[in-house]
Design an enzyme around this catalytic site. Structure first.
Site, PDB file in Angstrom:
ATOM      1  N   SER A  49       0.728  -1.170   0.019  1.00 40.88           N
ATOM      2  CA  SER A  49      -0.188  -0.028   0.041  1.00 40.88           C
ATOM      3  C   SER A  49       0.856   1.265  -0.044  1.00 40.88           C
ATOM      4  CB  SER A  49      -0.990   0.047   1.347  1.00 40.88           C
ATOM      5  OG  SER A  49      -1.828  -1.096   1.147  1.00 40.88           O
ATOM      6  N   SER A  88      -4.345   2.274   3.449  1.00 40.22           N
ATOM      7  CA  SER A  88      -4.334   1.011   4.465  1.00 40.22           C
ATOM      8  C   SER A  88      -5.575   0.217   4.346  1.00 40.22           C
ATOM      9  CB  SER A  88      -4.250   1.626   5.973  1.00 40.22           C
ATOM     10  OG  SER A  88      -4.388   0.543   6.819  1.00 40.22           O
ATOM     11  N   GLY A  89      -5.306  -0.931   3.817  1.00 42.26           N
ATOM     12  CA  GLY A  89      -6.476  -1.736   3.618  1.00 42.26           C
ATOM     13  C   GLY A  89      -7.231  -2.004   4.758  1.00 42.26           C
ATOM     14  N   SER A  90      -6.553  -2.557   5.973  1.00 43.85           N
ATOM     15  CA  SER A  90      -7.155  -2.561   7.140  1.00 43.85           C
ATOM     16  C   SER A  90      -7.611  -1.339   8.031  1.00 43.85           C
ATOM     17  CB  SER A  90      -6.479  -3.603   8.236  1.00 43.85           C
ATOM     18  OG  SER A  90      -5.159  -2.550   8.620  1.00 43.85           O
ATOM     19  N   GLY A  91      -6.979  -0.145   7.850  1.00 42.58           N
ATOM     20  CA  GLY A  91      -7.174   1.055   8.544  1.00 42.58           C
ATOM     21  C   GLY A  91      -6.726   0.877   9.896  1.00 42.58           C
ATOM     22  N   GLU A  92      -5.889  -0.331  10.284  1.00 46.44           N
ATOM     23  CA  GLU A  92      -5.727  -0.693  11.700  1.00 46.44           C
ATOM     24  C   GLU A  92      -4.127  -0.775  11.942  1.00 46.44           C
ATOM     25  OE1 GLU A  92      -7.666  -0.501  14.222  1.00 46.44           O
ATOM     26  OE2 GLU A  92      -9.633  -0.292  13.128  1.00 46.44           O
ATOM     27  N   THR A  93      -3.182  -0.334  10.981  1.00 47.99           N
ATOM     28  CA  THR A  93      -1.967  -0.627  11.367  1.00 47.99           C
ATOM     29  C   THR A  93      -1.383   0.339  12.199  1.00 47.99           C
ATOM     30  OG1 THR A  93      -1.530  -1.277   8.855  1.00 47.99           O
ATOM     31  CG2 THR A  93       0.382  -0.507  10.034  1.00 47.99           C
ATOM     32  N   GLU A 154      -4.661  -3.126  -3.368  1.00 49.34           N
ATOM     33  CA  GLU A 154      -3.437  -2.301  -3.711  1.00 49.34           C
ATOM     34  C   GLU A 154      -3.696  -1.891  -5.179  1.00 49.34           C
ATOM     35  OE1 GLU A 154      -0.969  -4.974  -0.434  1.00 49.34           O
ATOM     36  OE2 GLU A 154      -1.070  -5.473  -2.619  1.00 49.34           O
TER      37      GLU A 154
END
Length: 187
Positions: A49, A88-93, A154
């Site tokens: 990403s 960010s795919g998860s939005g949690e990194t 991505e």
């Protein structure tokens, strides 16, 4: 053997096409508004990403925008009239969540391109572009994919952000030839 490679490529192209069809144009327009209104654009993302975000940063720079990739040694401080754009795919990194929190505390706008608008980064964001796809942790979402991990997200992010560049070029009446003046020349 090579026929199998072509079939995989065709499958990927079909997935990307289906994914792009699900992008919300209003969310893209809000991101464009945030970019245009910002004094500077700071971009961040991890892993692949992050590579897509860097590609977008390059094109913004070539258009004349003041752009910084978070983590580069020459990245200055973000300010209240700036935008932090996170991919960010998860939005949690966790490292990206921390960046978003810090930017919000300074008064900067935050935007995210993500699969998960309800994530911690999504909840901190002023603009959200939700893309279909999956995160690296799971293969569930609005589209089922034959690709590993977050590849579809991505790829869709790269296409969506390239479309943003085309829209910004229209707005600024720029053509590729205009942008070559800011293209790297030490290569």
């Amino acid at each position: 053997m090579s026929q199998k490679i072509f079939q995989h490529a065709a499958d990927i192209a079909k997935e990307i096409s289906a994914s792009v069809q699900q992008i919300n144009a209003d969310q893209i327009e809000e991101l464009i508004t945030r970019i245009v209104q910002s004094d500077a654009i700071f971009l961040a993302g991890g892993g692949r990403s992050g590579l897509m975000i860097r590609a977008f940063a390059m094109r913004l720079m070539q258009m004349g925008y003041k752009v910084h990739v978070v983590g580069d040694t020459v990245t200055p401080a973000i300010g209240a009239r700036d935008l932090l754009l996170i991919g960010s795919g998860s939005g949690e990194t966790q490292s990206l969540v921390s960046m978003a929190q810090k930017a919000k505390g300074i008064g900067s706008a935050v935007a995210v391109v993500t699969v998960n608008p309800e994530s911690r980064i999504g909840k901190l964001s002023d603009a959200i572009v939700r893309l279909p796809g999956t995160t690296k942790e799971q293969n569930q979402g609005s589209l089922v994919t034959v690709q590993p991990m977050a590849s579809l997200f991505e790829q869709t992010m790269l296409i969506a952000l390239d479309a943003v560049i085309l829209r910004l070029m229209e707005m600024k009446e720029l053509h590729s030839e205009n942008m070559f003046g800011l293209h790297a020349n030490l290569e």
